[in-house]
Motif scaffolding. Structure first.
Motif, PDB file in Angstrom:
ATOM      1  N   VAL A  33      58.292 104.262  34.815  1.00 37.87           N
ATOM      2  CA  VAL A  33      58.603 106.087  34.369  1.00 37.87           C
ATOM      3  C   VAL A  33      58.869 106.186  35.836  1.00 37.87           C
ATOM      4  CG1 VAL A  33      57.626 107.949  33.836  1.00 37.87           C
ATOM      5  CG2 VAL A  33      57.032 105.830  32.600  1.00 37.87           C
ATOM      6  N   GLY A  34      59.921 106.870  35.869  1.00 38.16           N
ATOM      7  CA  GLY A  34      60.506 107.579  37.102  1.00 38.16           C
ATOM      8  C   GLY A  34      61.582 108.853  36.990  1.00 38.16           C
ATOM      9  N   ARG A  35      61.909 109.377  38.019  1.00 38.00           N
ATOM     10  CA  ARG A  35      63.152 110.544  37.909  1.00 38.00           C
ATOM     11  C   ARG A  35      64.145 110.044  38.128  1.00 38.00           C
ATOM     12  NH1 ARG A  35      61.495 113.177  42.380  1.00 38.00           N
ATOM     13  NH2 ARG A  35      63.240 112.847  43.451  1.00 38.00           N
ATOM     14  N   PHE A  36      65.132 110.361  37.290  1.00 37.76           N
ATOM     15  CA  PHE A  36      66.766 109.932  37.341  1.00 37.76           C
ATOM     16  C   PHE A  36      67.248 110.880  38.410  1.00 37.76           C
ATOM     17  CE2 PHE A  36      70.942 110.276  35.906  1.00 37.76           C
ATOM     18  CZ  PHE A  36      71.224 108.896  35.965  1.00 37.76           C
ATOM     19  N   GLU A  37      68.042 110.103  39.208  1.00 40.55           N
ATOM     20  CA  GLU A  37      69.077 110.865  40.320  1.00 40.55           C
ATOM     21  C   GLU A  37      70.173 110.016  40.341  1.00 40.55           C
ATOM     22  OE1 GLU A  37      68.277 113.625  41.545  1.00 40.55           O
ATOM     23  OE2 GLU A  37      66.028 113.875  41.110  1.00 40.55           O
ATOM     24  N   THR A  38      71.182 110.736  40.893  1.00 38.02           N
ATOM     25  CA  THR A  38      72.508 110.086  41.321  1.00 38.02           C
ATOM     26  C   THR A  38      72.842 110.769  42.681  1.00 38.02           C
ATOM     27  OG1 THR A  38      73.655 112.293  40.538  1.00 38.02           O
ATOM     28  CG2 THR A  38      73.396 110.271  39.114  1.00 38.02           C
ATOM     29  N   ASP A  39      73.448 109.859  43.600  1.00 37.65           N
ATOM     30  CA  ASP A  39      73.580 110.024  44.826  1.00 37.65           C
ATOM     31  C   ASP A  39      75.142 110.770  44.977  1.00 37.65           C
ATOM     32  OD1 ASP A  39      75.652 108.017  44.809  1.00 37.65           O
ATOM     33  OD2 ASP A  39      74.591 106.545  45.906  1.00 37.65           O
ATOM     34  N   ALA A  40      75.535 110.981  46.136  1.00 35.98           N
ATOM     35  CA  ALA A  40      77.062 111.617  46.392  1.00 35.98           C
ATOM     36  C   ALA A  40      78.142 110.998  45.576  1.00 35.98           C
ATOM     37  CB  ALA A  40      77.290 112.042  47.885  1.00 35.98           C
ATOM     38  N   SER A  41      78.085 109.681  45.643  1.00 36.89           N
ATOM     39  CA  SER A  41      79.092 108.857  45.173  1.00 36.89           C
ATOM     40  C   SER A  41      78.945 108.663  43.644  1.00 36.89           C
ATOM     41  CB  SER A  41      79.248 107.514  45.802  1.00 36.89           C
ATOM     42  OG  SER A  41      78.015 106.686  45.455  1.00 36.89           O
ATOM     43  N   GLY A  42      77.889 109.108  43.080  1.00 32.71           N
ATOM     44  CA  GLY A  42      77.688 109.112  41.567  1.00 32.71           C
ATOM     45  C   GLY A  42      76.854 107.791  41.100  1.00 32.71           C
ATOM     46  N   LEU A  43      76.609 106.891  42.088  1.00 31.37           N
ATOM     47  CA  LEU A  43      75.571 105.812  41.616  1.00 31.37           C
ATOM     48  C   LEU A  43      74.064 106.610  41.222  1.00 31.37           C
ATOM     49  CD1 LEU A  43      76.397 103.292  44.500  1.00 31.37           C
ATOM     50  CD2 LEU A  43      77.161 103.292  42.013  1.00 31.37           C
ATOM     51  N   ALA A  44      73.794 106.126  40.075  1.00 32.14           N
ATOM     52  CA  ALA A  44      72.456 106.317  39.366  1.00 32.14           C
ATOM     53  C   ALA A  44      71.386 105.595  39.805  1.00 32.14           C
ATOM     54  CB  ALA A  44      72.783 106.426  37.944  1.00 32.14           C
ATOM     55  N   TYR A  45      70.215 106.028  39.805  1.00 33.29           N
ATOM     56  CA  TYR A  45      69.025 105.287  40.253  1.00 33.29           C
ATOM     57  C   TYR A  45      67.623 106.019  39.907  1.00 33.29           C
ATOM     58  CZ  TYR A  45      68.887 108.624  44.272  1.00 33.29           C
ATOM     59  OH  TYR A  45      68.918 109.728  45.128  1.00 33.29           O
ATOM     60  N   VAL A  46      66.654 105.366  39.543  1.00 36.50           N
ATOM     61  CA  VAL A  46      65.670 106.049  39.292  1.00 36.50           C
ATOM     62  C   VAL A  46      64.436 105.930  40.200  1.00 36.50           C
ATOM     63  CG1 VAL A  46      63.556 105.748  37.544  1.00 36.50           C
ATOM     64  CG2 VAL A  46      65.664 105.757  36.818  1.00 36.50           C
ATOM     65  N   ILE A  47      63.741 107.058  40.858  1.00 27.46           N
ATOM     66  CA  ILE A  47      62.673 106.927  41.577  1.00 27.46           C
ATOM     67  C   ILE A  47      61.439 106.943  40.819  1.00 27.46           C
ATOM     68  CG2 ILE A  47      61.450 108.189  43.599  1.00 27.46           C
ATOM     69  CD1 ILE A  47      63.983 110.053  43.596  1.00 27.46           C
ATOM     70  N   PRO A  48      60.867 105.746  41.170  1.00 33.13           N
ATOM     71  CA  PRO A  48      59.450 105.482  40.418  1.00 33.13           C
ATOM     72  C   PRO A  48      58.324 106.548  40.488  1.00 33.13           C
ATOM     73  CG  PRO A  48      60.188 103.466  41.311  1.00 33.13           C
ATOM     74  CD  PRO A  48      61.082 104.457  42.018  1.00 33.13           C
ATOM     75  N   PHE A  49      57.756 106.946  39.307  1.00 30.60           N
ATOM     76  CA  PHE A  49      56.598 108.113  39.579  1.00 30.60           C
ATOM     77  C   PHE A  49      55.603 107.409  40.424  1.00 30.60           C
ATOM     78  CE2 PHE A  49      52.763 109.739  37.674  1.00 30.60           C
ATOM     79  CZ  PHE A  49      53.051 111.314  37.997  1.00 30.60           C
ATOM     80  N   ASP A  50      55.271 106.265  40.134  1.00 34.25           N
ATOM     81  CA  ASP A  50      53.966 105.515  40.871  1.00 34.25           C
ATOM     82  C   ASP A  50      54.632 105.133  42.035  1.00 34.25           C
ATOM     83  OD1 ASP A  50      51.931 103.891  41.737  1.00 34.25           O
ATOM     84  OD2 ASP A  50      51.895 102.994  39.858  1.00 34.25           O
ATOM     85  N   ARG A  51      53.999 105.787  43.214  1.00 36.66           N
ATOM     86  CA  ARG A  51      54.688 105.695  44.652  1.00 36.66           C
ATOM     87  C   ARG A  51      54.416 104.182  45.134  1.00 36.66           C
ATOM     88  NH1 ARG A  51      52.728 108.699  48.537  1.00 36.66           N
ATOM     89  NH2 ARG A  51      50.727 108.992  47.757  1.00 36.66           N
TER      90      ARG A  51
END
Length: 202
Positions: free
Chosen positions: A81-99
């Motif tokens: 489970v995590g937060r969906f984000e994209t960088d300036a170039s449009g690449l997508a990634y998920v930052i895990p909720f569990d640190r």
């Protein structure tokens, strides 16, 4: 009695245990018996928090054993489970909720399930991390924006794999009972329906 001195372990010694990662980056392998083994961040290799691993004891210090993970015995989970984000170039990634899961999970194009930045999602890992690259995964569920009401509850349910679906039998019983309170239902009970009540579960 002299204090224990730092020494190298000349004979390879492997121990299996469960990896517990600290959000700061290092971890400990907890074996079924014996003392915990400290693992520096550089020695975690491709292991993730919760994995069952084989660790090679490399040295013994006054603080305890230190080692390096050499093999993944069993993965703890295949979805995160995590937060969906994209960088300036449009690449997508998920930052895990569990640190304690230190690596962001890359989401290839077309695998985001139309998630938007700041959406909380469940991502299924399709390629595990290695020492030189991070994990890759597909978004399989969008829980909603991180600030939406109720999303925090869904995060906890997914993170801890808490069952939140009722069996067919339970649904059928609820349908059969209906939503009307009959006189027989309150017989020998105290009726508090006229009292304003606040409960912790809403």
């Amino acid at each position: 009695m002299p204090s224990r001195q730092i020494r190298n372990v000349t004979k390879e010694r492997l121990v299996e245990g469960r990896l517990q990662v600290n959000p700061s980056g290092f971890g400990f392998v907890v074996p079924e018996s014996g003392e915990d083994i400290y693992i520096a961040a550089a020695n975690l290799t491709e292991a993730m928090h919760g994995d069952r691993v084989a660790v090679r004891i490399e040295r013994e210090t006054p603080k305890g054993l230190e080692g390096r993970i050499v093999r993944i015995v069993e993965r703890a989970q295949d979805s995160v489970v995590g937060r969906f984000e994209t960088d300036a170039s449009g690449l997508a990634y998920v930052i895990p909720f569990d640190r304690r899961i230190r690596a962001d999970i890359h989401v290839p194009s077309g695998r985001s399930l139309s998630a938007e930045p700041d959406d909380m999602v469940v991502v299924k890992i399709s390629r595990w991390p290695t020492a030189v690259r991070g994990p890759v995964g597909d978004v399989v569920e969008v829980l909603g924006n991180v600030n939406d009401p109720g999303v925090d509850t869904q995060i906890i349910i997914r993170k801890h794999n808490i069952p939140d679906a009722h069996s067919d039998e339970s649904v059928e019983e609820a349908r059969r009972l209906g939503g009307e309170v009959k006189p027989a239902d309150i017989k020998r009970r105290t009726d508090f329906r006229h009292v304003t009540t606040v409960t912790i579960d809403g």
